[in-house]
Design a protein around this motif. Sequence first.
Motif, PDB file in Angstrom:
ATOM      1  N   GLY A 166       7.585 -10.031  18.103  1.00 50.37           N
ATOM      2  CA  GLY A 166       7.820  -9.000  17.114  1.00 50.37           C
ATOM      3  C   GLY A 166       7.468  -9.462  15.717  1.00 50.37           C
ATOM      4  N   GLU A 167       7.750  -8.619  14.724  1.00 47.58           N
ATOM      5  CA  GLU A 167       7.414  -8.952  13.346  1.00 47.58           C
ATOM      6  C   GLU A 167       8.189 -10.157  12.847  1.00 47.58           C
ATOM      7  OE1 GLU A 167       8.103  -5.367  11.191  1.00 47.58           O
ATOM      8  OE2 GLU A 167       6.134  -4.521  11.689  1.00 47.58           O
ATOM      9  N   ASP A 168       9.363 -10.398  13.419  1.00 47.78           N
ATOM     10  CA  ASP A 168      10.170 -11.559  13.031  1.00 47.78           C
ATOM     11  C   ASP A 168       9.901 -12.762  13.928  1.00 47.78           C
ATOM     12  OD1 ASP A 168      11.214 -10.501  15.305  1.00 47.78           O
ATOM     13  OD2 ASP A 168      13.296 -10.390  14.614  1.00 47.78           O
ATOM     14  N   ALA A 169       8.786 -12.725  14.684  1.00 49.19           N
ATOM     15  CA  ALA A 169       8.379 -13.793  15.612  1.00 49.19           C
ATOM     16  C   ALA A 169       9.337 -13.949  16.788  1.00 49.19           C
ATOM     17  CB  ALA A 169       8.225 -15.126  14.877  1.00 49.19           C
ATOM     18  N   ALA A 170      10.198 -12.963  17.011  1.00 48.87           N
ATOM     19  CA  ALA A 170      11.107 -13.008  18.158  1.00 48.87           C
ATOM     20  C   ALA A 170      10.366 -12.550  19.415  1.00 48.87           C
ATOM     21  CB  ALA A 170      12.315 -12.110  17.910  1.00 48.87           C
ATOM     22  N   GLU A 197       2.403  -9.708  17.372  1.00 45.45           N
ATOM     23  CA  GLU A 197       1.626 -10.928  17.655  1.00 45.45           C
ATOM     24  C   GLU A 197       1.523 -11.139  19.160  1.00 45.45           C
ATOM     25  OE1 GLU A 197       2.211 -15.775  16.898  1.00 45.45           O
ATOM     26  OE2 GLU A 197       3.454 -14.302  15.851  1.00 45.45           O
TER      27      GLU A 197
END
Length: 205
Positions: free
Chosen positions: A113-117, A166
């Motif tokens: 996700g956008e928070d790299a989660a 991503e």
Amino acid sequence: MPLLVTAGRRAPLLLIPAVLLAAACAPGQADPRAAPAPSVTPSPLEQDGQEPVRGNAPDEPAGAGRTCPPEGVRLAPGPVDAALGARGMRVTLTNCGTEPYTVGGYPVFTVLGEDAALLDVEQERSATAAEPPAEVVLPPGGAAYTVLEWRNTVTDVTRPATLGAELSFLTSEDGATQSVFPDGGLDLGTTDLLTVTPWTAAEAE
């Protein structure tokens, strides 16, 4: 005529400034009144005749730089093709190394996700692909691609739609990964499903 008659005594006074002016303007000699040019020290790579290596700009996807990653391949996403809620995107893997590189089967990747989660996204193999897919050996400069397909369909209004930012692909057996960033992200709705095709050799351009 008076200048010729009286030049015997005054000539030295008239000639000295002329000589100094000629010396100051002589070709190949610097003007003593000019400021010295700043010294520029070349980098060690430039001293050896090599071009300095520059990293990616902050807004560039990983692997887009001028150097080849250690694993010898570089990933690049294509544009997202959207129509009537369906989405499709090609991801190309190019052998930028000096040795052959083998890909086979389906790509291995995770969606972040956008928070790299890490997102819980199901990966479904394309029903139109041959089973089992053949291995593809890429010579230096060769390329292969995979196609990802998904739908922006919301079937559950009780939770927010999933948006992936991503894709992290496994690129070597020792665990090395490379990430690509789809333009506009992966708007998966609430289906949380990606359909994936196997690696396919790309035609030479």
